[in-house]
Design a protein around this motif. Structure first.
Motif, mmCIF file in Angstrom:
data_model
loop_
_atom_site.group_PDB
_atom_site.id
_atom_site.type_symbol
_atom_site.label_atom_id
_atom_site.label_comp_id
_atom_site.label_asym_id
_atom_site.label_seq_id
_atom_site.Cartn_x
_atom_site.Cartn_y
_atom_site.Cartn_z
ATOM 1 N N LEU A 161 -7.643 4.910 -5.121
ATOM 2 C CA LEU A 161 -6.290 4.514 -5.528
ATOM 3 C C LEU A 161 -6.184 2.997 -5.601
ATOM 4 O O LEU A 161 -6.938 2.285 -4.936
ATOM 5 C CB LEU A 161 -5.248 5.038 -4.536
ATOM 6 C CG LEU A 161 -5.169 6.549 -4.322
ATOM 7 C CD1 LEU A 161 -4.142 6.883 -3.242
ATOM 8 C CD2 LEU A 161 -4.820 7.260 -5.611
ATOM 9 N N ALA A 162 -5.228 2.515 -6.372
ATOM 10 C CA ALA A 162 -4.982 1.080 -6.476
ATOM 11 C C ALA A 162 -4.546 0.532 -5.120
ATOM 12 O O ALA A 162 -3.764 1.164 -4.407
ATOM 13 C CB ALA A 162 -3.896 0.815 -7.514
ATOM 14 N N VAL A 163 -5.047 -0.629 -4.771
ATOM 15 C CA VAL A 163 -4.797 -1.200 -3.449
ATOM 16 C C VAL A 163 -3.309 -1.451 -3.212
ATOM 17 O O VAL A 163 -2.793 -1.181 -2.126
ATOM 18 C CB VAL A 163 -5.635 -2.487 -3.207
ATOM 19 C CG1 VAL A 163 -5.207 -3.614 -4.131
ATOM 20 C CG2 VAL A 163 -5.557 -2.917 -1.754
ATOM 21 N N GLY A 164 -2.607 -1.977 -4.200
ATOM 22 C CA GLY A 164 -1.181 -2.269 -4.018
ATOM 23 C C GLY A 164 -0.372 -1.024 -3.743
ATOM 24 O O GLY A 164 0.469 -0.993 -2.842
ATOM 25 N N THR A 165 -0.635 0.008 -4.498
ATOM 26 C CA THR A 165 0.088 1.261 -4.329
ATOM 27 C C THR A 165 -0.284 1.930 -3.013
ATOM 28 O O THR A 165 0.590 2.356 -2.259
ATOM 29 C CB THR A 165 -0.207 2.212 -5.499
ATOM 30 O OG1 THR A 165 0.193 1.569 -6.713
ATOM 31 C CG2 THR A 165 0.537 3.523 -5.357
ATOM 32 N N ALA A 166 -1.567 2.037 -2.728
ATOM 33 C CA ALA A 166 -2.016 2.707 -1.504
ATOM 34 C C ALA A 166 -1.487 2.002 -0.262
ATOM 35 O O ALA A 166 -0.972 2.647 0.657
ATOM 36 C CB ALA A 166 -3.539 2.774 -1.462
ATOM 37 N N TYR A 167 -1.574 0.684 -0.245
ATOM 38 C CA TYR A 167 -1.115 -0.049 0.935
ATOM 39 C C TYR A 167 0.400 0.051 1.085
ATOM 40 O O TYR A 167 0.906 0.227 2.197
ATOM 41 C CB TYR A 167 -1.544 -1.513 0.883
ATOM 42 C CG TYR A 167 -1.151 -2.245 2.137
ATOM 43 C CD1 TYR A 167 -1.875 -2.074 3.315
ATOM 44 C CD2 TYR A 167 -0.019 -3.048 2.176
ATOM 45 C CE1 TYR A 167 -1.495 -2.707 4.480
ATOM 46 C CE2 TYR A 167 0.361 -3.689 3.339
ATOM 47 C CZ TYR A 167 -0.378 -3.518 4.486
ATOM 48 O OH TYR A 167 0.013 -4.128 5.633
ATOM 49 N N ALA A 168 1.127 -0.035 -0.021
ATOM 50 C CA ALA A 168 2.585 0.068 0.051
ATOM 51 C C ALA A 168 3.011 1.438 0.579
ATOM 52 O O ALA A 168 3.918 1.538 1.417
ATOM 53 C CB ALA A 168 3.200 -0.190 -1.319
ATOM 54 N N ILE A 169 2.350 2.486 0.118
ATOM 55 C CA ILE A 169 2.675 3.826 0.601
ATOM 56 C C ILE A 169 2.300 3.958 2.071
ATOM 57 O O ILE A 169 3.074 4.472 2.887
ATOM 58 C CB ILE A 169 1.980 4.904 -0.254
ATOM 59 C CG1 ILE A 169 2.563 4.902 -1.668
ATOM 60 C CG2 ILE A 169 2.107 6.291 0.386
ATOM 61 C CD1 ILE A 169 1.789 5.751 -2.664
ATOM 62 N N TRP A 170 1.120 3.481 2.446
ATOM 63 C CA TRP A 170 0.656 3.548 3.845
ATOM 64 C C TRP A 170 1.636 2.839 4.773
ATOM 65 O O TRP A 170 2.066 3.399 5.782
ATOM 66 C CB TRP A 170 -0.738 2.921 3.923
ATOM 67 C CG TRP A 170 -1.371 2.885 5.272
ATOM 68 C CD1 TRP A 170 -1.972 3.912 5.934
ATOM 69 C CD2 TRP A 170 -1.487 1.744 6.132
ATOM 70 N NE1 TRP A 170 -2.461 3.472 7.142
ATOM 71 C CE2 TRP A 170 -2.169 2.149 7.285
ATOM 72 C CE3 TRP A 170 -1.079 0.412 6.019
ATOM 73 C CZ2 TRP A 170 -2.451 1.279 8.326
ATOM 74 C CZ3 TRP A 170 -1.367 -0.451 7.053
ATOM 75 C CH2 TRP A 170 -2.040 -0.018 8.199
ATOM 76 N N ALA A 171 2.006 1.634 4.413
ATOM 77 C CA ALA A 171 2.913 0.857 5.258
ATOM 78 C C ALA A 171 4.327 1.431 5.235
ATOM 79 O O ALA A 171 4.974 1.544 6.285
ATOM 80 C CB ALA A 171 2.921 -0.598 4.800
ATOM 81 N N GLY A 172 4.809 1.800 4.061
ATOM 82 C CA GLY A 172 6.178 2.280 3.938
ATOM 83 C C GLY A 172 6.416 3.612 4.618
ATOM 84 O O GLY A 172 7.362 3.764 5.390
ATOM 85 N N VAL A 173 5.554 4.570 4.344
ATOM 86 C CA VAL A 173 5.712 5.892 4.955
ATOM 87 C C VAL A 173 5.490 5.801 6.463
ATOM 88 O O VAL A 173 6.219 6.421 7.247
ATOM 89 C CB VAL A 173 4.778 6.933 4.303
ATOM 90 C CG1 VAL A 173 4.808 8.257 5.051
ATOM 91 C CG2 VAL A 173 5.161 7.140 2.850
ATOM 92 N N GLY A 174 4.515 5.002 6.881
ATOM 93 C CA GLY A 174 4.287 4.816 8.318
ATOM 94 C C GLY A 174 5.494 4.207 9.007
ATOM 95 O O GLY A 174 5.909 4.648 10.083
ATOM 96 N N THR A 175 6.095 3.204 8.389
ATOM 97 C CA THR A 175 7.272 2.557 8.956
ATOM 98 C C THR A 175 8.443 3.534 9.049
ATOM 99 O O THR A 175 9.115 3.616 10.084
ATOM 100 C CB THR A 175 7.677 1.336 8.104
ATOM 101 O OG1 THR A 175 6.595 0.406 8.104
ATOM 102 C CG2 THR A 175 8.920 0.674 8.639
ATOM 103 N N ALA A 176 8.683 4.283 7.986
ATOM 104 C CA ALA A 176 9.773 5.256 7.999
ATOM 105 C C ALA A 176 9.523 6.339 9.049
ATOM 106 O O ALA A 176 10.453 6.741 9.764
ATOM 107 C CB ALA A 176 9.934 5.885 6.611
#
Length: 106
Positions: free
Chosen positions: A53-68
């Motif tokens: 997966l693209a790094v920007g998308t994967a990292y944003a999802i990882w950080a965002g879903v983890g934070t939520a």
């Protein structure tokens, strides 16, 4: 497969952060070890995810879903309060993840 790896990375990160709360500043052995192992697993799975997966998308999802997820766990199980501002922030994170996926996560 990329999203399955990403889900595992998120789950490990959430487990590690939750264990960190119970480690009491790394003064309790078992929660401290769980924290370290979960974060190693999370980063290993995230590294594998980035092959697919693209790094920007994967990292944003990882950080965002983890934070939520951590914010929700804090409210549900750790006695943290829920305010309208906190609920709005969690909703915005979820909306952001959805928009990222709709906008071409490939």
């Amino acid at each position: 497969m990329g999203y399955l790896l990403l889900a595992g990375a998120i789950a490990a990160e959430v487990a590690g952060t939750t264990a960190m709360k119970y480690s009491e500043g790394f003064s309790r052995l078992v929660p401290s070890l769980v924290t370290a192992l979960a974060y190693v697993l999370s980063f290993a799975l995230l590294a594998q995810t980035l092959k697919l997966l693209a790094v920007g998308t994967a990292y944003a999802i990882w950080a965002g879903v983890g934070t939520a997820a951590i914010a929700t766990i804090g409210v549900a199980f750790m006695g943290e309060g829920m305010t309208l501002t906190k609920a709005a922030g969690i909703a915005l994170i979820i909306i952001g993840v959805v928009v990222l996926n709709l906008g071409g996560a490939h």
